[in-house]
Design an enzyme around this catalytic site. Sequence first.
Site, short mmCIF file in Angstrom:
data_model
loop_
_atom_site.label_atom_id
_atom_site.label_comp_id
_atom_site.label_asym_id
_atom_site.label_seq_id
_atom_site.Cartn_x
_atom_site.Cartn_y
_atom_site.Cartn_z
NE ARG A 90 -32.81 11.06 -17.26
CZ ARG A 90 -32.86 11.27 -16.74
NH1 ARG A 90 -32.70 11.56 -15.21
NH2 ARG A 90 -32.71 13.00 -17.68
CG ASN A 144 -41.31 13.74 -15.38
OD1 ASN A 144 -42.07 14.84 -14.90
ND2 ASN A 144 -40.59 13.95 -14.78
CB CYS A 164 -44.04 19.85 -12.13
SG CYS A 164 -42.47 19.88 -13.23
CG HIS A 194 -42.02 18.02 -18.10
ND1 HIS A 194 -41.07 17.69 -18.31
CD2 HIS A 194 -41.92 18.60 -16.67
CE1 HIS A 194 -40.84 17.05 -16.56
NE2 HIS A 194 -41.30 18.20 -15.80
CE1 TYR A 244 -37.99 18.77 -19.07
CE2 TYR A 244 -39.01 20.02 -17.45
CZ TYR A 244 -38.19 19.34 -18.12
OH TYR A 244 -37.97 17.95 -17.12
#
Length: 421
Positions: A90, A144, A164, A194, A244
Amino acid sequence: MKLTVVGGGSTYTPELVDGFARLRDTLPVEELVLVDPAADRLELVGGLARRIFARQGHAGRVVTTSDLDTAVDGADAVLLQLRVGGQAARQQDETWPLECGCVGQETTGAGGLAKALRTVPVVLDIAERVRRSNPDAWIIDFTNPVGIVTRALLRAGHRAVGLCNVAIGLQRRFAARLGTDPAGLHLDHVGLNHLTWETAVRRGGPDGEDVLPALLRDHGDAIAADLRLPRAVLDRLGVVPSYYLRYYYAHDEVVRDMRTKPSRAAEVAGMERRLLDLYADPALDEKPALLAERGGAYYSEAAVDLAAALLRGAGSPYQVVNARNGSTLPFLPEDAVIEVQAAVGPKGASPLPVPRVDPLFAGLMANVTAYEDLALEAALHGSRERVFRALLAHPLIGQYEYAERLTGQLLAHNREYLTWA
């Protein structure tokens, strides 16, 4: 009822366990299996999970294992919350795209594509094992990028629904500002995972009074602050976008922020270390307050509601989920995965009808859906050219020079996870 959580060693898991314990009448779990290859983390999380169940008087059994086949054997539902490559991957997703002046984020843009390429093959392998064990089991995907992962699962014929926590989080915030029960608010939530907008906030159900105009009038400043967008943007849109959308509506500002501040991955890694220290305390028998800062707020309520509806026909009659588009949004392909209100039950999720979508939102949705289609092809079949095409199609990238540079960086940072690279 047996439920399995893949990625059970996540620091998220006590949030989920707390929901199972509190809402046991809605979802009576007899066996909760937490599976994770990280044995040290798993035992800490599993120990806290058992103590949470005991504190709440839950009679269910919590089992921990690193053996996936044992974990999914006979499961009625499998929840996926895995992170291939962990926080280290990440951290990379959030940093190398910035070198091209593009957003570095783990679910969208170049970082999101990298995560999809690492994740889709792993998830499909897990799903095949689930299908061999129990072909009637439901797969609930919280991993995700949810839209792409759920699309991969559905394309392969799995019984899957994506989940989500953005919608339930907004519902809770709106209810608090209105001084009302969240269960009484129905969101007209439309978009992709998102990439969503609240186009109405209705009291009492899908046909209820729309209080969004009053909500924006009276609380617009606070909502805008939560989203880190100017109040004027909300007034001009007339809707509430997901936070987002800031990556799209304020891209350059976001990149400047990301270049000068610690990455979210670095923050989360530090938080996880502190959480695991807390989880190791044998006296701790409830989720700690620090967990609220980790992300995933209200995940447990949403997960319990969805699992109860799929397995028992219980829970809320309408839920925001990621499901196959069909004819719901006619400007998108039928096999696209959209995030909307749906009627959920033992037969799955059926999206509710959606009023005509403003072209301002529909155009962006169509663009990102095309990217997701190309991203899935790259995840399933590999090749540098497929990665390049997906990056070129993404509205946060879109320039061939950037797409070429980012393709090279993505492959360089992810070779250990991509067998074809």
